[in-house]
Design a protein around this motif. Structure first.
Motif, PDB file in Angstrom:
ATOM      1  N   ASP A 121      63.063 113.124 -25.265  1.00 16.88           N
ATOM      2  CA  ASP A 121      62.354 111.881 -24.989  1.00 16.88           C
ATOM      3  C   ASP A 121      61.455 112.005 -23.756  1.00 16.88           C
ATOM      4  OD1 ASP A 121      61.897 109.376 -26.040  1.00 16.88           O
ATOM      5  OD2 ASP A 121      63.376 108.369 -24.782  1.00 16.88           O
ATOM      6  N   ARG A 148      66.312 105.821 -32.939  1.00 15.72           N
ATOM      7  CA  ARG A 148      65.355 105.192 -32.018  1.00 15.72           C
ATOM      8  C   ARG A 148      65.398 103.674 -32.031  1.00 15.72           C
ATOM      9  NH1 ARG A 148      61.319 109.794 -31.709  1.00 15.72           N
ATOM     10  NH2 ARG A 148      62.170 111.234 -33.221  1.00 15.72           N
ATOM     11  N   ASN A 205      67.013 112.165 -28.834  1.00 13.73           N
ATOM     12  CA  ASN A 205      66.737 111.873 -30.244  1.00 13.73           C
ATOM     13  C   ASN A 205      67.445 112.918 -31.094  1.00 13.73           C
ATOM     14  OD1 ASN A 205      63.603 110.861 -29.101  1.00 13.73           O
ATOM     15  ND2 ASN A 205      65.026 109.530 -30.186  1.00 13.73           N
TER      16      ASN A 205
END
Length: 291
Positions: A77, A232, A110
DNA sequence: CACCAGGTAATTC
DNA sequence: GAATTACATGGT
């Protein structure tokens, strides 16, 4: 993130708001291990990565610029401005300011959807060292061999196909106890395409959660973790015993139901619920609230 | 030997 | 439907 440069098999970059320990030990992931020299080695998206940290200079070993650009920037990220998130969360909130100070280098990873689903099914009523051990065992037993690095063999997390149709008794060797049948059932459902876990990210949060709840072993808390750590959905606010305790301790002197805490978080943190949750969870563990 | 651990499914009222 | 209870395993 700036000053990215590549030397042989190694990427060096200056990255703000990133700390290895905070990011890997804040409870969101299970496949990163601290080495004797303080560096971390982990497996994600089928690759082995080795990371050194020297203040805001981060060195990524065993990789190259292509993978860094295509995989790791998104995984960590790095394009998100965590400074702005922290400013917003800590404005007018002294408690959050302390939580953020303690976890200042957290980034929400992620992660792979499927791996996150199975990992957090295992996490229910379990504790982190054993969760890590089980995830490692699953990967060694069923996952693809990636490579040997620094004398240790590394394996990818198995795909739904690789985990499909295993007897419950065999899965129990993974130290997962009664969760073996949850893993078996969830693998079946995903393999048979009854839930397409790699398309859930495209749905809105409520609809994605509704689909996740169809999986055996996935309840509201585990679903929220999956939404936050692999899809997300940054409004997700997973409430476990730690988060419940720390929120009650600071904001509800007389106790609260999970629904009350959810409403409070929605109101207070708006779009940043997931980040807030992670700072508070990590802070609660540090304070050892309730012990 | 009870009790607990990043809760959830099954059972019961 | 909302509230109890069982659940593997290993550590204190």
């Amino acid at each position: 993130m700036d000053h990215i440069k590549e030397e042989d098999n190694k990427i060096i970059a200056k990255i703000r708001d990133f700390n290895l320990k905070h990011t890997f030990d804040c409870g969101q992931c299970f496949r990163w291990n601290e080495q004797e020299d303080g560096s971390y080695i982990g497996v994600a998206h089928g690759k082995v990565l080795h990371i050194y940290e020297d203040e805001d200079t981060i060195t990524f070993l065993n990789t190259n610029m292509t993978d860094f650009q295509n995989i790791w920037i998104d995984y960590f990220d790095f394009n998100r401005d965590y400074g702005a998130i922290k400013d917003k969360l800590t404005k007018d909130d002294n408690i959050m300011a302390q939580a953020v100070e303690h976890g200042c280098g957290i980034r929400i990873l992620n992660q792979d959807e499927w791996e996150t689903i199975i990992s957090f099914i295992i996490s229910a009523r379990n504790f982190i060292p054993r969760i890590k051990k089980s995830v490692e065992l699953i990967s060694e037993k069923y996952g693809r061999f990636i490579e040997e690095y620094n004398g240790k063999k590394y394996y990818a997390f198995p795909t739904p196909e690789e985990l499909y149709n295993k007897p419950e008794e065999e899965l129990k060797n993974l130290n997962v106890g009664y969760r073996a049948k949850y893993i078996q059932s969830t693998t079946f459902i995903v393999k048979e395409n009854q839930v397409d876990v790699y398309k859930l990210e495209n749905l809105d949060r409520e609809m994605a959660k509704k689909n996740l709840l169809r999986l055996m072993g996935v309840g509201p808390k585990v679903a929220d973790c999956i939404l936050l750590f692999s899809m997300r959905k940054y409004k997700a606010f997973p409430i476990d015993v730690w988060v419940k305790r720390v929120m009650e301790y600071f904001y509800f002197k007389d106790g609260a139901t999970n629904n009350q805490i959810q409403e409070f978080a929605k109101e207070k943190y708006e779009d940043l619920g997931g980040f807030a949750q992670q700072y508070m969870f990590y802070y609660a563990r540090e304070l050892n609230i309730g012990k």
